[in-house]
Design a protein around this motif. Structure first.
Motif, PDB file in Angstrom:
ATOM      1  N   VAL A  66     -12.555 -19.252 -21.859  1.00  0.00           N
ATOM      2  CA  VAL A  66     -13.542 -19.477 -20.807  1.00  0.00           C
ATOM      3  C   VAL A  66     -14.516 -20.578 -21.217  1.00  0.00           C
ATOM      4  O   VAL A  66     -14.986 -20.607 -22.357  1.00  0.00           O
ATOM      5  CB  VAL A  66     -14.349 -18.189 -20.507  1.00  0.00           C
ATOM      6  CG1 VAL A  66     -15.486 -18.468 -19.533  1.00  0.00           C
ATOM      7  CG2 VAL A  66     -13.446 -17.110 -19.944  1.00  0.00           C
ATOM      8  N   VAL A  67     -14.805 -21.478 -20.278  1.00  0.00           N
ATOM      9  CA  VAL A  67     -15.922 -22.409 -20.409  1.00  0.00           C
ATOM     10  C   VAL A  67     -17.002 -21.924 -19.446  1.00  0.00           C
ATOM     11  O   VAL A  67     -16.792 -21.876 -18.229  1.00  0.00           O
ATOM     12  CB  VAL A  67     -15.517 -23.853 -20.061  1.00  0.00           C
ATOM     13  CG1 VAL A  67     -16.744 -24.772 -20.088  1.00  0.00           C
ATOM     14  CG2 VAL A  67     -14.455 -24.370 -21.015  1.00  0.00           C
ATOM     15  N   LYS A  68     -18.155 -21.533 -19.978  1.00  0.00           N
ATOM     16  CA  LYS A  68     -19.248 -21.048 -19.144  1.00  0.00           C
ATOM     17  C   LYS A  68     -20.030 -22.247 -18.616  1.00  0.00           C
ATOM     18  O   LYS A  68     -20.518 -23.064 -19.397  1.00  0.00           O
ATOM     19  CB  LYS A  68     -20.154 -20.113 -19.939  1.00  0.00           C
ATOM     20  CG  LYS A  68     -19.455 -18.837 -20.393  1.00  0.00           C
ATOM     21  CD  LYS A  68     -20.389 -17.940 -21.194  1.00  0.00           C
ATOM     22  CE  LYS A  68     -19.681 -16.670 -21.632  1.00  0.00           C
ATOM     23  NZ  LYS A  68     -20.578 -15.799 -22.446  1.00  0.00           N
ATOM     24  N   LEU A 119     -28.482 -24.572 -21.201  1.00  0.00           N
ATOM     25  CA  LEU A 119     -27.450 -25.183 -22.034  1.00  0.00           C
ATOM     26  C   LEU A 119     -27.890 -25.214 -23.497  1.00  0.00           C
ATOM     27  O   LEU A 119     -27.133 -24.847 -24.405  1.00  0.00           O
ATOM     28  CB  LEU A 119     -27.167 -26.603 -21.542  1.00  0.00           C
ATOM     29  CG  LEU A 119     -26.141 -27.414 -22.346  1.00  0.00           C
ATOM     30  CD1 LEU A 119     -24.747 -26.825 -22.182  1.00  0.00           C
ATOM     31  CD2 LEU A 119     -26.153 -28.872 -21.901  1.00  0.00           C
ATOM     32  N   GLN A 120     -29.127 -25.623 -23.727  1.00  0.00           N
ATOM     33  CA  GLN A 120     -29.603 -25.756 -25.101  1.00  0.00           C
ATOM     34  C   GLN A 120     -29.839 -24.412 -25.780  1.00  0.00           C
ATOM     35  O   GLN A 120     -29.814 -24.315 -27.009  1.00  0.00           O
ATOM     36  CB  GLN A 120     -30.864 -26.616 -25.113  1.00  0.00           C
ATOM     37  CG  GLN A 120     -30.577 -28.072 -24.709  1.00  0.00           C
ATOM     38  CD  GLN A 120     -31.812 -28.937 -24.644  1.00  0.00           C
ATOM     39  OE1 GLN A 120     -32.907 -28.453 -24.363  1.00  0.00           O
ATOM     40  NE2 GLN A 120     -31.642 -30.237 -24.870  1.00  0.00           N
ATOM     41  N   ASN A 125     -21.898 -23.271 -21.804  1.00  0.00           N
ATOM     42  CA  ASN A 125     -21.213 -24.281 -22.620  1.00  0.00           C
ATOM     43  C   ASN A 125     -21.367 -25.671 -22.022  1.00  0.00           C
ATOM     44  O   ASN A 125     -21.279 -26.678 -22.732  1.00  0.00           O
ATOM     45  CB  ASN A 125     -19.718 -23.974 -22.729  1.00  0.00           C
ATOM     46  CG  ASN A 125     -19.417 -22.612 -23.300  1.00  0.00           C
ATOM     47  OD1 ASN A 125     -18.769 -21.791 -22.665  1.00  0.00           O
ATOM     48  ND2 ASN A 125     -19.884 -22.348 -24.512  1.00  0.00           N
ATOM     49  N   ALA A 126     -21.558 -25.716 -20.711  1.00  0.00           N
ATOM     50  CA  ALA A 126     -21.615 -27.000 -20.010  1.00  0.00           C
ATOM     51  C   ALA A 126     -22.391 -26.837 -18.714  1.00  0.00           C
ATOM     52  O   ALA A 126     -22.646 -25.719 -18.259  1.00  0.00           O
ATOM     53  CB  ALA A 126     -20.209 -27.515 -19.718  1.00  0.00           C
ATOM     54  N   GLY A 271     -22.651 -32.004 -18.261  1.00  0.00           N
ATOM     55  CA  GLY A 271     -23.572 -31.995 -19.383  1.00  0.00           C
ATOM     56  C   GLY A 271     -23.140 -31.056 -20.489  1.00  0.00           C
ATOM     57  O   GLY A 271     -22.724 -29.918 -20.218  1.00  0.00           O
ATOM     58  N   VAL A 272     -23.200 -31.511 -21.728  1.00  0.00           N
ATOM     59  CA  VAL A 272     -22.929 -30.671 -22.900  1.00  0.00           C
ATOM     60  C   VAL A 272     -23.996 -30.963 -23.954  1.00  0.00           C
ATOM     61  O   VAL A 272     -24.618 -32.024 -23.951  1.00  0.00           O
ATOM     62  CB  VAL A 272     -21.524 -30.930 -23.488  1.00  0.00           C
ATOM     63  CG1 VAL A 272     -20.446 -30.547 -22.486  1.00  0.00           C
ATOM     64  CG2 VAL A 272     -21.357 -32.383 -23.906  1.00  0.00           C
TER      65      VAL A 272
END
Length: 319
Positions: A66-68, A119-120, A125-126, A271-272
């Motif tokens: 999974v990418v959250k 994100l931070q 994750n993105a 954004g990452v």
């Protein structure tokens, strides 16, 4: 959309065809859910074993499958809720990326101006939320103060759009350009490019000896649209695809219209965090893959926004 910094910094015109189909009234139901979490996945994706780019992902994300994704899911047609699921341009692109990477992209709803914080703090994750890639964001600069406000984030660019002026149908106040907003009330979503553009214009109004713009800011764009619909403001500023979408569909096309040219066109970016270089590079490879195989074009054709297409997934290509 942007968080406390202008989303675009190079003035230009871009061409994005008007898109169809959701009324503002429908979007308004999202107003109260800005800080809630929608854990619906954007799609069922292939297993990592059959995905061509799965090995490019960080091991923890590959293992989790999974990418959250943090997103303000109240911005049709880029992303919005339908039958309890996130749909739109961004979720469709995420689906295609997931097939390349062998994971699901799970959209989580949040207030736009808090997405970078999320994100931070590793809640996501993105970020995929019509967020423009800008130098300020890359460097962690608060554009209001010009001071360092964080470590900044990286972007994988995937689309291009500009800001537009949306007014009541028939344009009763005769608004044509930003200069026409001097001394008037403008409603918009806080923390966005639109707010930055409006603040800059308001300063220009005063420099030119005119009255400043009275800004009414809201957590979501549907709230700003309601104020415009009610006549409590003369305009709403938002991304051209969104402005065109609402102009065509709200009240059967009888509520709003877009006026003037697009303002400060620039790239949307995924954004990452600065530390997530492997994820960033995996997303770039997946974006380039779907551009090359035609899936990206099919998605933009579906939403009638092909003029916003990019030909490659640049990293930090915003200015």
């Amino acid at each position: 959309m942007t968080a406390s910094s202008t989303r675009r910094t190079t003035a230009a015109q871009s061409r994005i065809a008007a898109v169809g189909a959701i009324a503002v009234a429908g979007a308004l139901v999202l107003t109260g859910c800005g800080d809630q979490t929608d854990k619906s996945s954007s799609s069922d994706t292939s297993s990592s074993s059959s995905a061509p780019l799965a090995d490019k992902l960080p091991k923890d994300i590959k293992d989790a499958g999974v990418v959250k994704v943090g997103s303000d899911i109240a911005y049709p047609p880029v992303e919005y809720m339908q039958s309890g699921k996130a749909v739109g341009i961004d979720p469709d692109i995420a689906d295609a990326l997931g097939k390349q990477l062998g994971v699901k992209f799970e959209f989580q709803n949040g207030k736009f101006d808090q997405l970078i914080v999320g994100l931070q703090s590793k809640r996501f994750n993105a970020i995929m939320s019509a967020m423009n890639d800008t130098k300020d964001r890359q460097s962690g600069i608060d554009s209001d103060t010009g001071k360092k406000a964080g470590n900044g984030i990286d972007f994988v660019d995937y689309f291009t759009a500009g800001t537009s002026i949306l007014v009541q149908k028939g344009n009763p106040k005769g608004i044509k350009t930003l200069d026409d907003l001097c001394g008037k009330v403008v409603a918009l979503q806080k923390g966005t490019t639109s707010e930055g553009i409006a603040k800059t214009q308001s300063t220009k109004c005063k420099t030119d000896g005119k009255k400043a713009i009275t800004l009414q800011t809201f957590d979501t764009d549907p709230e700003a649209l309601l104020r415009l619909k009610q006549g409590a403001s003369v305009a709403d500023l938002n991304d051209f695809p969104v402005a065109a979408y609402n102009a065509k569909t709200s009240g059967g096309g009888k509520d709003f219209e877009v006026v003037g040219d697009q303002i400060e066109a620039g790239p949307y970016g995924i954004g990452v965090s600065k530390e997530s270089t492997q994820l960033r590079d995996a997303l770039q490879a997946a974006m380039d893959a779907i551009i090359k195989n035609g899936e990206y074009t099919k998605i933009l054709q579906k939403w009638n926004v092909t003029d916003g297409a990019v030909t490659e997934a640049k990293i930090n290509g915003g200015s």
